[in-house]
Scaffold this active site. Sequence first.
Site, mmCIF file in Angstrom:
data_model
loop_
_atom_site.group_PDB
_atom_site.id
_atom_site.type_symbol
_atom_site.label_atom_id
_atom_site.label_comp_id
_atom_site.label_asym_id
_atom_site.label_seq_id
_atom_site.Cartn_x
_atom_site.Cartn_y
_atom_site.Cartn_z
ATOM 1 N N GLU A 96 33.241 -30.674 -8.868
ATOM 2 C CA GLU A 96 32.927 -29.935 -10.108
ATOM 3 C C GLU A 96 33.094 -28.435 -9.877
ATOM 4 O OE1 GLU A 96 29.128 -31.225 -11.742
ATOM 5 O OE2 GLU A 96 28.676 -29.205 -12.443
ATOM 6 N N ASP B 197 29.351 -30.173 -6.390
ATOM 7 C CA ASP B 197 29.429 -29.179 -7.460
ATOM 8 C C ASP B 197 29.556 -27.841 -6.750
ATOM 9 O OD1 ASP B 197 29.313 -27.442 -9.531
ATOM 10 O OD2 ASP B 197 27.346 -28.062 -10.278
ATOM 11 N N GLU C 127 25.970 -27.976 -4.830
ATOM 12 C CA GLU C 127 25.402 -29.326 -4.754
ATOM 13 C C GLU C 127 26.289 -30.271 -3.973
ATOM 14 O OE1 GLU C 127 24.664 -30.569 -8.849
ATOM 15 O OE2 GLU C 127 24.052 -28.510 -9.276
ATOM 16 N N SER D 67 22.408 -21.675 -13.011
ATOM 17 C CA SER D 67 23.781 -21.186 -12.833
ATOM 18 C C SER D 67 24.524 -21.481 -14.127
ATOM 19 C CB SER D 67 24.448 -21.840 -11.622
ATOM 20 O OG SER D 67 24.739 -23.191 -11.863
ATOM 21 N N HIS E 81 21.568 -33.512 -16.359
ATOM 22 C CA HIS E 81 20.306 -32.757 -16.388
ATOM 23 C C HIS E 81 20.615 -31.279 -16.193
ATOM 24 C CE1 HIS E 81 19.708 -32.366 -11.729
ATOM 25 N NE2 HIS E 81 20.952 -32.206 -12.079
ATOM 26 N N GLU F 197 16.162 -29.191 -7.765
ATOM 27 C CA GLU F 197 16.550 -30.544 -8.184
ATOM 28 C C GLU F 197 16.095 -31.608 -7.195
ATOM 29 O OE1 GLU F 197 20.742 -30.451 -9.076
ATOM 30 O OE2 GLU F 197 20.442 -29.016 -10.701
ATOM 31 N N SER G 222 18.997 -27.720 -13.860
ATOM 32 C CA SER G 222 18.158 -27.514 -12.671
ATOM 33 C C SER G 222 16.685 -27.306 -13.040
ATOM 34 C CB SER G 222 18.695 -26.356 -11.837
ATOM 35 O OG SER G 222 18.859 -25.209 -12.620
ATOM 36 N N ASP H 236 32.344 -27.876 -15.582
ATOM 37 C CA ASP H 236 31.000 -27.671 -16.147
ATOM 38 C C ASP H 236 30.985 -26.270 -16.769
ATOM 39 O OD1 ASP H 236 28.311 -27.277 -16.676
ATOM 40 O OD2 ASP H 236 27.681 -27.241 -14.593
HETATM 41 P P1 PGA Z 1 22.184 -25.343 -13.886
HETATM 42 O O1 PGA Z 1 23.312 -25.883 -12.917
HETATM 43 O O2 PGA Z 1 21.307 -24.555 -12.962
HETATM 44 O O3 PGA Z 1 22.936 -24.462 -14.843
HETATM 45 O O4 PGA Z 1 21.494 -26.468 -14.539
HETATM 46 C C1 PGA Z 1 23.564 -27.183 -12.665
HETATM 47 C C2 PGA Z 1 25.031 -27.336 -12.529
HETATM 48 O O5 PGA Z 1 25.748 -26.339 -12.317
HETATM 49 O O6 PGA Z 1 25.529 -28.447 -12.680
HETATM 50 ZN ZN ZN Z 2 27.687 -27.494 -12.390
#
Ligand code: PGA
Ligand code: ZN
Length: 414
Positions: A279, A236, A157, A42, A358, A200, A360, A305
């Site tokens: 978040e 999140d 999340e 994402s 981190h 995750e 995902s 984020d």
């Molecule tokens: P990502 O998302 O899939 O971009 O790592 C994690 C997040 O939104 O914190």
């Molecule tokens: Zn995020």
Amino acid sequence: MSTVIEDVIARKIFNSRGEETIEVDVITAGGFGRASAPSGASRGKAEATPYPKGGIEEAIRKVEQVIAPEIIGLNADSQEEIDSLLHSLDGTENFNNIGGNTAFAVSLAVADAAANTYGLPLFQYLGGFYAKVLPYPLGNVLSGGKHTAGKGPEIQEFLSLPLGAPSFLEAQRANATVHEKVRKLLEKKDKTFTGGKSDEGAWTCALSNDEALEIVYEACEETSKELGFECRVGLDVAASTFWNARKKRYVYRDKALDSNEQLEYILELIKNYKLAYVEDPFREEDFEKFAELTKKAKNCLICGDDLFVTNLKRLQKGIKLGAANTIIIKVNQIGTLTDAWETIRAAKAAGYTPVISHRSGDTVDSHIAHLAVGLGCPIIKTGVVEGARIAKLNELIRIEEMLADRALMAQLKV
Ligand code: PGA
Ligand code: ZN
């Protein structure tokens, strides 16, 4: 103990999702460094472009034919010089030509090689003698949104934050306890639950946001009682992923909220579930609504984020508007260690809490554990279980052991 770079090698490896990613080795006259890039599902729209046109093959070619000839002969401890060279070799704002993941792997491998050459752990090489503060792990225990097949909650999340933990080891024990309790509660409350997990390592389910939140809240409350310290819930929301631009609404399975209704909904969740962390509660361009929430929310970290994408300019805009009080730091969103470090410093100067994170899709690369301690981030966001997450958490346990009596937990008032 010469840090002169003698060779740079790039290769293709796989991440925790089974996708290809780039790994870089940097060999100095007296040591060796290695780093591999994580990848998001994402991703924020304003992030660095992960790979050049031509993908990973082209990224590997760029490392070996464009970057290596320029940095061989330089000292690995000239981090700023090398990072700025990466920018000039690329020549664009967003690493369109060499790729943000390419820049990331080179930049981190250089730092790793310098630390290794000096015989220091990375956190001490970066932060010096006073780098002795351990972060709180913010652990993903239940997933929805883009990290699942889409039958569960829209919120991406549901996280556990063991704010009262006396040590990192105890904090991770708390998150593991919450994770296990969530499984047991899901077995009771979700008839379709088969033990499925997200990228995750968080549980997936077919429940609504509120039902999922109820379960995670209960698991955190029970864990707090059992372990004798405070463990709070975080979210999140990753709201950009379910914002419908045409309808101008956040579309949930049972409702579609406009921005004002979304603000009210988030405030209600913060109050009802004593949330310590939220978040991306709004789409990534809505700095104004973020600011309204930050003003109104009590005892809660409001974090950007996708909003900030570790980008100093976007953070500065946010600081001016009062858009948040917390920022996610993902080095590959911006490309180099120096860029991320500048963003962290600006965040701290403005009273924002930097949360190192981190992605995902990740590898067992554990550098973010060292960045948390070395660059002074009071929170590290990862999963609670799953190999790529455990690699980072276990590294922090080793760092805590290494620091022994000198180790401190971060100061975090929520
Ligand atoms: P990502 O998302 O899939 O971009 O790592 C994690 C997040 O939104 O914190
Ligand atoms: Zn995020």
